[in-house]
Scaffold this active site. Structure first.
Site, PDB file in Angstrom:
ATOM      1  N   TYR A  48     177.516 140.050  66.741  1.00 14.74           N
ATOM      2  CA  TYR A  48     177.662 141.440  67.154  1.00 14.74           C
ATOM      3  C   TYR A  48     176.874 141.682  68.442  1.00 14.74           C
ATOM      4  O   TYR A  48     175.649 141.560  68.456  1.00 14.74           O
ATOM      5  CB  TYR A  48     177.132 142.387  66.076  1.00 14.74           C
ATOM      6  CG  TYR A  48     177.823 142.286  64.732  1.00 14.74           C
ATOM      7  CD1 TYR A  48     179.190 142.061  64.630  1.00 14.74           C
ATOM      8  CD2 TYR A  48     177.092 142.422  63.557  1.00 14.74           C
ATOM      9  CE1 TYR A  48     179.815 141.980  63.397  1.00 14.74           C
ATOM     10  CE2 TYR A  48     177.714 142.357  62.314  1.00 14.74           C
ATOM     11  CZ  TYR A  48     179.077 142.125  62.246  1.00 14.74           C
ATOM     12  OH  TYR A  48     179.694 142.051  61.016  1.00 14.74           O
TER      13      TYR A  48
ATOM     14  N   ASP B 114     173.014 139.917  65.365  1.00 13.01           N
ATOM     15  CA  ASP B 114     173.356 140.934  66.352  1.00 13.01           C
ATOM     16  C   ASP B 114     172.378 140.881  67.509  1.00 13.01           C
ATOM     17  O   ASP B 114     171.204 140.558  67.334  1.00 13.01           O
ATOM     18  CB  ASP B 114     173.304 142.329  65.709  1.00 13.01           C
ATOM     19  CG  ASP B 114     171.902 142.697  65.256  1.00 13.01           C
ATOM     20  OD1 ASP B 114     171.177 143.358  66.030  1.00 13.01           O
ATOM     21  OD2 ASP B 114     171.503 142.309  64.145  1.00 13.01           O
ATOM     22  N   SER B 115     172.870 141.165  68.713  1.00 19.87           N
ATOM     23  CA  SER B 115     172.043 141.234  69.912  1.00 19.87           C
ATOM     24  C   SER B 115     171.267 139.926  70.081  1.00 19.87           C
ATOM     25  O   SER B 115     171.870 138.850  70.133  1.00 19.87           O
ATOM     26  CB  SER B 115     171.130 142.455  69.835  1.00 19.87           C
ATOM     27  OG  SER B 115     170.566 142.738  71.087  1.00 19.87           O
ATOM     28  N   ALA B 116     169.937 139.971  70.141  1.00 15.34           N
ATOM     29  CA  ALA B 116     169.173 138.720  70.224  1.00 15.34           C
ATOM     30  C   ALA B 116     169.451 137.828  69.025  1.00 15.34           C
ATOM     31  O   ALA B 116     169.535 136.601  69.152  1.00 15.34           O
ATOM     32  CB  ALA B 116     167.680 139.023  70.327  1.00 15.34           C
TER      33      ALA B 116
END
Length: 334
Positions: free
Chosen positions: A175, A147-149
């Site tokens: 995500y 998710d994200s990074a």
């Protein structure tokens, strides 16, 4: 949007968003995150195996393992801008994925910036994936997720594995992935003020931590920013992002380019939901539904692996450290 989603967005706007408009304070952010994290209980019939000692490299992190071993495996890479969060902070996602997809989940504790800038996190992800396969996990029974990074890192890991000629996993869950550290997406500006969690200008400051001395000259390297990559021959991708996220275009543009390259992409842009909303399971109905959809994707793209593996059958009191890493062939040179 559910009442729970509205409340979470209200809370983020009041408590989290203002912090992203201030100068970065790495130590304070890490301490505050660990202090307020909510930890779910280990599900019945599953074991949590924490591997955080020095000898656990390259599988430093934690396993959530079904008793007797599950027929699938997920390698999870947590978010946090490459400089904070941990496998602990993301247990709501990893536990939810494990039980829904019937998959043993390994959540990697990769090295963080600014102490360890690029390519440390990518080196760690590559080493962990290769160790999983060396330990007997079949690539076609494994999905990489983040998710994200961590979502951007998962995609960069896929690209590096493909370029090196490694066997690729069956698919990837991404995500709200951060895929463009050059920060060129229009949503960075257009959704500034609409995103309940992030200001638009925070990402350039966070990117500088990960890029280190290489600075902006490395921001468009595909192993840093997968948006700039050639996506041919990648496995199926499952992507989620919220319509008001400042990082929306980091998902939307990658989905478009990957599809144009012939990649099977499932991409949901959910109206008004916050950044990486699956982390709000089990409280948010939308988070539960997204984890359900993610699990169906994992089950659809993987091949069931019935092979007994040592790391899945070891009793809870057994030593959990694997042999020392063979790192000489895993580095992506800066």
């Amino acid at each position: 949007m559910s009442l729970q989603s509205r409340f979470i967005c209200w809370w983020l706007r009041r408590r989290f968003l203002p912090v992203t408009r201030r100068p970065l304070d790495v130590a304070r952010t890490r301490a505050a995150t660990e202090k307020r994290v909510w930890l779910p209980q280990v599900p019945a019939g599953w074991q949590l195996r924490e591997q955080y000692e020095g000898g656990d490299i390259p599988l430093r992190g934690e396993w959530l393992v079904r008793e007797g071993g599950a027929p699938r495996t997920i390698l999870y890479l947590h978010g946090g801008g490459y400089y904070f969060c941990s496998p602990r902070t993301h247990r709501a996602i990893t536990y939810g994925l494990a039980t829904r997809a019937d998959a043993d989940v390994f959540s990697l504790d990769y090295r963080l910036a600014p102490e360890h800038p690029f390519p440390a996190a990518l080196d760690d992800a590559l080493a962990a994936y290769r160790r999983l396969l060396a330990d007997g996990v079949r690539a076609d029974s494994l999905v990489i997720a983040g998710d994200s990074a961590g979502g951007g890192l998962a995609l960069a890991t896929l690209l590096a594995l493909r370029d090196a000629g490694d066997k690729l996993p069956a698919g990837a869950l991404l995500y709200s992935p951060w895929t463009d550290l050059a920060v060129t997406g229009a949503s960075i500006r257009d959704n500034d003020g609409r995103d309940p969690m992030f200001s638009g200008d925070v990402f350039a400051r966070v990117a500088a931590l990960y890029l280190g001395e290489a600075g902006a000259t490395r921001a468009t390297d595909p192993y840093v920013s997968p948006f700039y990559a050639d996506f041919q021959r990648l496995p199926p991708l499952f992507m989620l992002a919220g319509s008001t996220e400042t990082l929306l275009d980091d998902t939307r543009r990658v989905a478009e380019r990957a599809r144009a390259s012939g990649v099977n992409v499932e991409c949901e842009i959910a109206r008004g939901l916050p950044h990486i909303w699956p982390i709000y399971a089990p409280f948010m109905p939308e988070a539960r539904r997204s984890l359900d959809d993610s699990a169906r994707f994992v089950q659809r793209v993987t091949t069931i692996d019935t092979t007994a593996r040592a790391q899945k059958t070891a009793p809870s009191g057994a030593a959990s450290s694997p042999p020392p890493a063979q790192s000489s062939e895993t580095s992506i040179s800066p």
